[in-house]
Write a protein that holds these residues in place. Sequence first.
Motif, short mmCIF file in Angstrom:
data_model
loop_
_atom_site.label_atom_id
_atom_site.label_comp_id
_atom_site.label_asym_id
_atom_site.label_seq_id
_atom_site.Cartn_x
_atom_site.Cartn_y
_atom_site.Cartn_z
N THR A 12 -0.88 -2.74 -4.96
CA THR A 12 -0.85 -1.95 -6.67
C THR A 12 0.40 -1.15 -6.65
OG1 THR A 12 -3.36 -2.44 -6.76
CG2 THR A 12 -2.17 -0.80 -8.22
N GLY A 13 1.31 -1.47 -7.46
CA GLY A 13 2.62 -0.73 -7.56
C GLY A 13 3.24 -1.14 -8.85
N SER A 14 4.70 -0.65 -8.49
CA SER A 14 5.51 -0.98 -9.43
C SER A 14 6.02 -2.64 -9.27
CB SER A 14 6.83 -0.30 -9.26
OG SER A 14 7.61 -0.45 -8.23
N ASP A 15 6.78 -3.31 -10.22
CA ASP A 15 7.21 -4.56 -10.21
C ASP A 15 8.32 -4.56 -9.15
OD1 ASP A 15 9.66 -4.73 -12.35
OD2 ASP A 15 8.42 -3.07 -12.84
N ARG A 16 9.12 -3.61 -8.89
CA ARG A 16 10.07 -3.46 -8.03
C ARG A 16 9.46 -3.52 -6.45
NH1 ARG A 16 13.58 1.49 -6.07
NH2 ARG A 16 15.48 0.27 -5.09
N ALA A 17 8.54 -2.71 -6.38
CA ALA A 17 7.59 -2.65 -5.02
C ALA A 17 7.21 -4.20 -5.12
CB ALA A 17 6.73 -1.73 -4.90
N GLY A 18 6.67 -4.85 -5.94
CA GLY A 18 5.82 -5.99 -5.74
C GLY A 18 6.85 -7.20 -5.24
N GLY B 218 6.34 -13.89 1.34
CA GLY B 218 6.54 -15.17 1.30
C GLY B 218 7.37 -15.69 2.62
N ARG B 219 8.12 -14.81 3.22
CA ARG B 219 8.99 -15.39 4.15
C ARG B 219 7.92 -15.56 5.30
NH1 ARG B 219 12.02 -10.32 5.09
NH2 ARG B 219 12.96 -10.81 3.25
N HIS B 220 6.82 -15.14 5.31
CA HIS B 220 5.97 -15.30 6.50
C HIS B 220 4.90 -16.11 6.06
CE1 HIS B 220 8.22 -12.76 9.16
NE2 HIS B 220 8.19 -11.84 7.95
N ILE B 221 4.90 -16.60 4.90
CA ILE B 221 4.15 -17.72 4.28
C ILE B 221 2.67 -16.86 4.17
CG2 ILE B 221 3.10 -19.83 4.08
CD1 ILE B 221 5.37 -20.74 6.03
N LYS B 222 2.38 -15.75 3.72
CA LYS B 222 0.98 -15.06 3.64
C LYS B 222 0.71 -14.87 2.05
CE LYS B 222 1.86 -12.99 8.06
NZ LYS B 222 1.78 -11.76 9.06
N PRO B 223 -0.45 -15.12 1.97
CA PRO B 223 -0.91 -14.57 0.41
C PRO B 223 -0.85 -13.30 0.02
CG PRO B 223 -2.91 -14.90 1.76
CD PRO B 223 -1.80 -15.37 2.69
N VAL B 224 -0.62 -12.91 -1.33
CA VAL B 224 -0.58 -11.61 -1.73
C VAL B 224 -1.38 -11.68 -3.06
CG1 VAL B 224 1.86 -11.29 -0.94
CG2 VAL B 224 1.73 -12.04 -2.87
N VAL B 225 -1.84 -10.38 -3.20
CA VAL B 225 -2.42 -9.95 -4.59
C VAL B 225 -1.56 -8.90 -5.13
CG1 VAL B 225 -4.15 -9.00 -6.02
CG2 VAL B 225 -4.67 -11.00 -4.41
N LEU B 226 -0.75 -9.07 -5.96
CA LEU B 226 0.28 -7.93 -6.58
C LEU B 226 -0.20 -7.61 -7.95
CD1 LEU B 226 3.56 -9.68 -5.53
CD2 LEU B 226 2.29 -8.13 -4.53
N GLU B 227 -0.78 -6.44 -8.06
CA GLU B 227 -1.22 -5.64 -9.28
C GLU B 227 0.03 -4.78 -9.83
OE1 GLU B 227 -3.51 -6.85 -11.07
OE2 GLU B 227 -4.75 -7.94 -9.51
N LEU B 228 0.85 -4.98 -10.64
CA LEU B 228 1.93 -4.28 -10.90
C LEU B 228 2.00 -3.54 -12.42
CD1 LEU B 228 4.37 -7.13 -9.50
CD2 LEU B 228 3.19 -5.19 -8.28
N GLY B 229 3.22 -3.36 -12.90
CA GLY B 229 3.24 -2.53 -13.95
C GLY B 229 2.67 -3.30 -15.18
#
Length: 471
Positions: free
Chosen positions: A222-228, A236-247
């Motif tokens: 959870t953070g800025s879209d830049r951090a996301g 993605g480089r390591h093919i891992k799922p993410v949950v990105l809660e951004l701005g």
Amino acid sequence: MTQINQQNKDAVVTAAPGYQTLNPATGELLKEFNTLTDAEAEQLLSNAHEAYLKWRKVPVEERIEIFRKFADLMDENIDRFANQITLEMGKPLSEAKMESGLPGMIFRYFADNALEMLTERDINVEGFTRVYSRLEPIGVTLAIEPWNGPLYQSMRAAAPNLMLGNAVIMKPAEIVAGSTLMMDEIFEKAGFPSKIYQSALVSREQVTSFIADSRVRAVALTGSDRAGSIIGEQAGRHIKPVVLELGGSDAFIALDSSNPVAVAAEASACRLFGIGQSCMSPKRAIVTEKISEAFIKEYIKAFENQKVGDPFDPETTTGPLSSIAAADNLHAQYQDAVDKGAKVLVEGGRVAGTGAFFKPAVLSGITPNMRLYHEEAFGPLGMIYVVPDAEAAITLANATKYGLGGTVFSEDLDEAKYVAESIDTGMVGINRYMGAPLNVPFGGTKASGVGRELGSNAMDAFANLKTYSIL
């Protein structure tokens, strides 16, 4: 731990400023914390992986009982946590108490619904006596959480992972490390296995190394879209799922048939809550010309009646922003708009003296050549846009890279639904601000992120949806 190569170093924004907590109301240094050494970070990750291998085998019924004990302990410590939050990030004490009550609610929600969430789902497939799927744990989840809700945001990520059977490494924001570290004690007292949840004061380089390590199986941010974008690229480089809660730059739309006084009161209250430092705060009030005069009058009244001051004072409604840097950035956005011709409806800005105070302000006449038109305004700065009709409101609401939430008010329910369906967001409230109910999936579209937290979908990104077939 996987070594960090030069390419990964270049992907990190900058070296972390270090973990230290300051009182944003006074500038007083509260405490400095040591960042983990690489050896300590490796041990922490190893401990998390070993704890996961044991925790995943604990029956769900036992996890549920531990969750309920955790919730009870959080309720018993609300005042203690609230005091720490107010000290570290300036949230008025009444709001800090409200936040401190949320972890218990979150853990009870998952305790109440875990059996249904984790039940096996039967699928009819010809030729098999039974086919079913179920959610299963995957390993260690790295959670990178922000300062504006140090308890709520961290536990929103931790609870579904822990109930699923995963381990959690929690990296807090540097300026609220004290609040997050207090959680480790509660997990231990509640009876969670040792090291299944750990606060991790790690550097950004160590975060990159964690993401590259095979023992870390998913990432929540959870953070800025830049951090996301940085974390998403690394995962993605390591093919891992993410949950990105951004701005977010959510629109609060008031159409012709809505009650301008009542709607403006709700819009301003939502904008000012949390000192405006919330991704889901409705930052842009979009109102049709027909009701704009009455709406604006009521909206600015709320901003004019704010009392800026000591967040521990019960009379204070607006405490300091989280840091001097945050207050300075908001003022720069405000001044940029004023210099370029925005109309000042309520004059505000940085308050002279010590502390990160920003007097609540309201602007209108914001145009695309101004920073505020495109950027997220993180603080008590209201923006009012007047448009001719619903179609213009839709166009303006969608004229942003963000797509977290939105709110639409109209006595004509068909019109309200049409507008709600036309705005590109992950969530929308009709005739009431939606917020973030615990049983509703929370998340956005576009630069506001991917994936969902809370609700029945909270475990999806952190689980292996495994299918079994029996001849």
